[in-house]
Design a protein around this motif. Structure first.
Motif, PDB file in Angstrom:
ATOM      1  N   TYR A 153       0.829  -1.203   0.000  1.00  0.00           N
ATOM      2  CA  TYR A 153       0.000   0.000   0.000  1.00  0.00           C
ATOM      3  C   TYR A 153       0.868   1.260   0.000  1.00  0.00           C
ATOM      4  N   GLN A 157       1.223   4.161  -2.796  1.00  0.00           N
ATOM      5  CA  GLN A 157       0.987   5.561  -2.432  1.00  0.00           C
ATOM      6  C   GLN A 157       2.184   6.431  -2.798  1.00  0.00           C
ATOM      7  N   GLU A 161       2.417   9.576  -5.407  1.00  0.00           N
ATOM      8  CA  GLU A 161       2.937  10.883  -4.998  1.00  0.00           C
ATOM      9  C   GLU A 161       4.122  11.289  -5.870  1.00  0.00           C
TER      10      GLU A 161
END
Length: 395
Positions: A153, A157, A161
């Motif tokens: 995860y 992420q 970003e």
């Protein structure tokens, strides 16, 4: 949980576990100190302060002892530890090592407590250890699963970003303050020696998955952005001389057309460089070629206003564009070779491996189709610029 012990033996097991539980705070102190002394990640302080690590260890040990007394095995505590260590970016091997130290201390304490109670049969101690090992395996599996799930995860992420940061870097006008923040987050210098590369992507798949590590081996940093049909990279060279070496690495890893911008010295020029890299890539027409934009005045003129340049080229080339593609390529190629041969038909013929009269015949045919005269400076200028633009720009 023990599966086959009598009520008497069960009472003895409870006494053994009670003794170990009584000593649990001291055990937690010892094991925590051992973790900080022997496990690299804990030694660096990455897992937190001593008291914080001890509290989590005590929670895991209490849950493990409760499972031995018949409590339903529910590995929430080790799973939460796995998620926490993933968020702290701890190496999984170090987390497993620390967890193993806790279980080893607990099993040793259980055996010692059993030895202090002579009436506890050896078979009961053996089954008790089997339960410990089984629970250790279940807890370790739960911790690893939770660690990997959280790590996946977090990786997803971070990739989102990072992609957003690279998009800002490649945008036309991100603003100085934002660009400085983005450069810092991507660990890029604001000024230095840079290249932008552009290639094609097949439905969002990375076309050069090993390129980053290959460039890192020659001390070149790359930030990479893969979209559905294109992939773009910004290369930061610690020394301008590494640009040629970086291009050599690109040639080895390219799986399709790759356009490279001219070298530039400031991240503020990234969007400009991307435009030129994409211009080169689009001109390669799908071939597996790596080519860099040649930073010449004529090239920059062509790149400056593509739509106007393209339409002007159409006007100048005129009837030539109605001829078959092979005729277009032959005549424009002859013109370009003639220009680079200083207008000498003999030298052009030598380089094209044909007769000088063939060169002259082709040039006359070019004049007829375009209505331009190669004996006039204006006609030469228009044809040279138009042919160059037609070769450079997608049409």
């Amino acid at each position: 949980m023990l599966s086959a012990v009598s009520s008497t033996d069960s009472a003895l097991v409870q006494e053994v576990v009670r003794r170990v539980r009584h000593d649990l705070p001291a055990m937690a102190d010892r094991v925590t100190s051992q973790m900080f002394a022997e496990v690299p990640f804990y030694r660096t302080g990455g897992a937190g302060e001593h008291a914080e690590v001890r509290a989590r260890l005590l929670l895991n040990l209490e849950a493990a002892l409760a499972a031995l007394l018949g409590a339903r095995h529910a590995p929430q505590a080790p799973a939460e530890t796995g998620r926490l260590r993933a968020r702290q970016n701890a190496p999984l091997a170090d987390v497993l090592c620390a967890y193993r130290l806790g279980y080893l201390a607990m099993s040793t304490a259980l055996v010692d407590a059993g030895a202090q109670t002579p009436v506890v049969p050896a078979a009961v101690i053996i089954e008790l250890m089997q339960s410990v090992f089984r629970n250790h395996s279940l807890d370790a599996d739960a911790m690893v699963d939770a660690y990997r799930e959280e790590a996946d995860y977090l990786l997803s992420q971070r990739e989102r970003e990072r992609a957003a940061l690279v998009d800002v870097l490649l945008s036309d006008d991100p603003g100085s303050a934002m660009l400085i923040d983005v450069a810092r987050a991507l660990r890029l210098p604001m000024d230095g020696s840079f290249l932008v590369i552009a290639t094609a992507s097949d439905r969002g798949q990375d076309p050069m998955p090993r390129l980053g590590s290959a460039l890192a081996a020659i001390d070149v940093t790359m930030v990479w952005r893969v979209r559905y049909d294109t992939a773009v990279g910004v290369l930061s060279m610690h020394h301008p001389a590494r640009a040629d070496l970086a291009i050599s690495v690109l040639r080895r890893h390219a799986s399709g057309p790759v356009g490279i911008s001219p070298a530039f010295g400031s991240l503020r020029q990234t969007a400009w460089a991307l435009d030129l890299a994409e211009l080169v890539r689009d001109g390669l027409h799908g071939s597996q070629t790596v080519e860099q934009f040649e930073n010449t005045p004529l090239n920059m003129l062509v790149a400056g206003g593509r739509d106007v340049t393209r339409e002007t080229a159409r006007t100048v080339l005129g009837g030539l564009l109605d001829a078959p593609d092979e005729t277009q390529q032959m005549l424009l190629g002859t013109l370009q070779m003639w220009v680079t041969s200083a207008g000498s038909a003999d030298r052009t013929a030598e380089r094209l491996h044909c007769h000088p009269n063939t060169v002259r015949k082709r040039l006359r045919r070019l004049e007829e189709l375009t209505g331009r005269n190669l004996s006039e400076p204006g006609g030469i200028a228009e044809l040279v610029t138009a042919s160059h633009a037609w070769a450079q720009l997608r049409h």
